[in-house]
Write an enzyme that holds these catalytic residues in place. Structure first.
Site, PDB file in Angstrom:
ATOM      1  N   GLU A   1       0.841  -1.200   0.000  1.00  0.00           N
ATOM      2  CA  GLU A   1       0.000   0.000   0.000  1.00  0.00           C
ATOM      3  C   GLU A   1       0.876   1.250   0.000  1.00  0.00           C
ATOM      4  OE1 GLU A   1      -2.323   2.871  -0.180  1.00  0.00           O
ATOM      5  OE2 GLU A   1      -3.316   0.918  -0.273  1.00  0.00           O
TER       6      GLU A   1
ATOM      7  N   GLY B   1      -7.779   2.512   1.899  1.00  0.00           N
ATOM      8  CA  GLY B   1      -7.994   3.058   0.576  1.00  0.00           C
ATOM      9  C   GLY B   1      -8.838   4.325   0.567  1.00  0.00           C
TER      10      GLY B   1
ATOM     11  N   GLY C   1     -21.394  18.405 -11.190  1.00  0.00           N
ATOM     12  CA  GLY C   1     -21.703  16.980 -11.268  1.00  0.00           C
ATOM     13  C   GLY C   1     -22.816  16.611 -10.323  1.00  0.00           C
TER      14      GLY C   1
ATOM     15  N   ILE D   1     -21.929  11.286  -5.798  1.00  0.00           N
ATOM     16  CA  ILE D   1     -20.915  11.985  -5.015  1.00  0.00           C
ATOM     17  C   ILE D   1     -21.282  13.460  -4.885  1.00  0.00           C
ATOM     18  CG2 ILE D   1     -18.497  12.690  -4.913  1.00  0.00           C
ATOM     19  CD1 ILE D   1     -17.771  10.079  -6.332  1.00  0.00           C
TER      20      ILE D   1
ATOM     21  N   VAL E   1     -20.566  23.809 -17.277  1.00  0.00           N
ATOM     22  CA  VAL E   1     -19.747  24.900 -16.760  1.00  0.00           C
ATOM     23  C   VAL E   1     -18.781  25.311 -17.868  1.00  0.00           C
ATOM     24  CG1 VAL E   1     -18.003  25.551 -15.076  1.00  0.00           C
ATOM     25  CG2 VAL E   1     -19.956  24.155 -14.369  1.00  0.00           C
TER      26      VAL E   1
ATOM     27  N   ARG F   1     -15.053   9.071 -11.422  1.00  0.00           N
ATOM     28  CA  ARG F   1     -13.768   8.554 -10.991  1.00  0.00           C
ATOM     29  C   ARG F   1     -13.175   7.685 -12.089  1.00  0.00           C
ATOM     30  NH1 ARG F   1     -12.786   9.259  -5.705  1.00  0.00           N
ATOM     31  NH2 ARG F   1     -11.258   7.563  -5.669  1.00  0.00           N
TER      32      ARG F   1
ATOM     33  N   ASP G   1     -12.521  -0.932  -8.331  1.00  0.00           N
ATOM     34  CA  ASP G   1     -12.660   0.147  -9.305  1.00  0.00           C
ATOM     35  C   ASP G   1     -11.651   0.087 -10.433  1.00  0.00           C
ATOM     36  OD1 ASP G   1     -14.574   0.986  -7.541  1.00  0.00           O
ATOM     37  OD2 ASP G   1     -13.722   2.973  -7.183  1.00  0.00           O
TER      38      ASP G   1
ATOM     39  N   ALA H   1     -17.663   0.122  -2.887  1.00  0.00           N
ATOM     40  CA  ALA H   1     -16.732  -0.544  -1.984  1.00  0.00           C
ATOM     41  C   ALA H   1     -17.158  -1.979  -1.704  1.00  0.00           C
ATOM     42  CB  ALA H   1     -16.621   0.239  -0.674  1.00  0.00           C
TER      43      ALA H   1
ATOM     44  N   HIS I   1     -43.051  -5.043  15.303  1.00  0.00           N
ATOM     45  CA  HIS I   1     -43.831  -3.797  15.286  1.00  0.00           C
ATOM     46  C   HIS I   1     -43.616  -3.039  16.600  1.00  0.00           C
ATOM     47  CE1 HIS I   1     -47.218  -1.072  14.665  1.00  0.00           C
ATOM     48  NE2 HIS I   1     -47.607  -1.341  15.913  1.00  0.00           N
TER      49      HIS I   1
END
Length: 465
Positions: free
Chosen positions: A35, A41, A180, A184, A237, A267, A306, A314, A438
């Protein structure tokens, strides 16, 4: 560097990578995790967890504003943004430490450094001033993704930010432009609006949250309107200019000044520096190409999460970790993405699984739809959470559930019940036969399942002619 050959080396310590390392160690494999930054991450350090910590703060602030409805007088509610950010950082630190301890308890060697591939089974690891190499029989790439950074938007990390930088700002911006309107962008828009910023969303597509059920999204749009969040769709934009007074933005026929700008336009897979060509790992559209077993085009190399360009969630990366490890250790398992729940932490939040109503129509699937409103739920009313609804879609002929969408309190949790039902092929009728405690919010799921067949108790029926 450790002087031994590993059964499995995992590159990347996010929710795909660290889960893969632990899964492999659970099966007595000799494992290392490489890593470059911190374990956890993007999800843990710059994504899911820190944003949900802020979301929790925003939600609590909103609820305090309605405390008088419960007969509770709290006076004027103050807010300290820096304290909220400290709390967010504390949550992240605690979870990072927990994962480090889990890896240690499983005897996973965690190696800090930037990894690149060098020939069969060999990984080069670069640390400041030091370069070393390790050997592994199998390699799993789990390097995740990075925020897209369109050159035209001149991201500087101080005034014009990505989701990484906005989680590190020191002061609450008086105004925020979000470029956007995906999940996200909408999550951050809702959070900062609730915390006190004046927020504007600009989305190039005809609608925000374009992959979500339209009926559900309308509830979020209403919420944005109530919070004075300006939403501009079908709008691009045109320019951003950093000035001494803020960022001047031109979009549509408008020109406005904002304290900060968040660029949230997607991403991209993080493959830079891996030197994939040297070992014959095929890349397609900027992502590592994998088969159903998460094998790459190179022998003994797998990829998950990803970086493969698939579903950017995730929990999907964590699911893929188990498949990749099983196959790396001699198995022959395949991925199945037919039931993948998702959650969007807007205010109110969204939970989805399976097909949307529009997708059912596009695929020619005739469905019966069960609906139920939060305002008809005793628990929702007790909690002061009467905004929202659920819809469950079941194939008309078989009554098999093919999708569901929820907007409202705890939607992210409630959707899991439908996901379990779909995974095991339950019909709406069978889900409606499950006894629910309930008074609870999950009764909303029960009522919607019953409504598919027109049997919901707490929903008005049609008068017989």
């Amino acid at each position: 560097m450790p002087n031994k050959e590993y059964d499995i080396a995992v590159i990347g310590g996010g929710p795909g990578g660290y889960v893969a390392a632990i899964r492999a160690a659970q099966q007595d494999a000799c494992v290392c995790l490489v890593e470059a930054d911190r374990v956890g991450g993007t999800c843990l350090n710059r994504g899911c967890i820190p944003t949900k910590a802020l979301y929790s703060t925003a939600l609590l602030k909103e609820r305090l504003a309605h405390a008088s409805d419960h007969g509770i007088s709290v006076g004027e509610v103050g807010f300290d943004f820096s304290r909220a950010m400290e709390r967010k950082d504390g949550v992240v630190e605690q979870l990072v430490g927990g994962i480090e301890q889990l890896l240690k308890s499983r005897s996973v060697d965690v190696i800090k450094g930037k990894a690149s591939l060098e020939g069969e089974g060999q990984i080069c690891i670069r640390q400041p001033g030091v370069t070393g190499r390790i050997k592994a029989k199998k390699i799993i790439i789990a390097t995740g993704s990075l925020p897209a950074r369109p050159q035209a938007l001149s991201i500087d990390g101080k005034n014009i930010l990505t989701s990484n930088e906005i989680l590190a700002i020191k002061d609450l911006p008086e105004s925020l432009l979000v470029i956007g309107g995906g999940y996200i962008g909408c999550e951050f828009a809702g959070i900062f609006a609730a915390l006190g910023s004046r927020v504007t969303i600009v989305e190039a597509l005809p609608q925000i949250l374009s992959l979500s059920d339209r009926q559900i999204v309308r509830e979020v749009e209403k919420s944005f309107k109530e919070r004075s969040v300006a939403v501009h769709v079908d709008t691009a934009v045109e320019s951003l200019e950093v000035t001494p007074d803020g960022v001047r933005a031109k979009f549509g026929d408008q020109e406005q000044l904002f304290a900060k700008v968040l660029v949230a336009v997607g991403r991209v897979p993080n493959i830079t520096g891996l030197d994939l060509d040297s070992v014959g790992v095929e890349v397609e559209n900027g992502a590592i190409k994998v088969d159903e077993g998460l094998r790459t085009s190179a022998s003994d190399i797998y990829a998950i999460g990803d970086v493969t360009g698939g579903i950017q969630l995730a929990h999907v990366a964590s699911y893929q970790a188990g498949i990749a490890v099983a196959n790396a250790l001699g198995g022959n398992e395949s991925t199945d993405y037919s039931v993948v729940p998702s959650a969007i932490f807007t205010l109110p939040e969204i939970g989805q699984v399976g097909l949307t109503e529009t997708e059912c129509k596009e695929q020619g699937i005739t469905v019966n739809i069960g609906r139920f409103a939060y305002m008809a739920s005793g628990k929702a009313l007790c909690d002061g959470e009467s905004r929202g609804s659920i819809k469950i879609m079941a194939e008309k002929k078989s009554d098999r559930i093919v999708g569901a969408a929820i907007v409202g309190a705890e939607a992210s949790a409630l959707i899991s019940e439908v996901a379990v039902a779909m995974t095991h092929g339950l019909t709406a009728g069978q889900l409606g036969e499950v006894i629910h405690a309930h008074p609870t919010l999950p009764e909303i799921v029960l009522e919607a399942a019953e409504d598919v067949g027109g049997h919901a108790i707490h929903k008005a029926g049609r008068k017989k002619k």
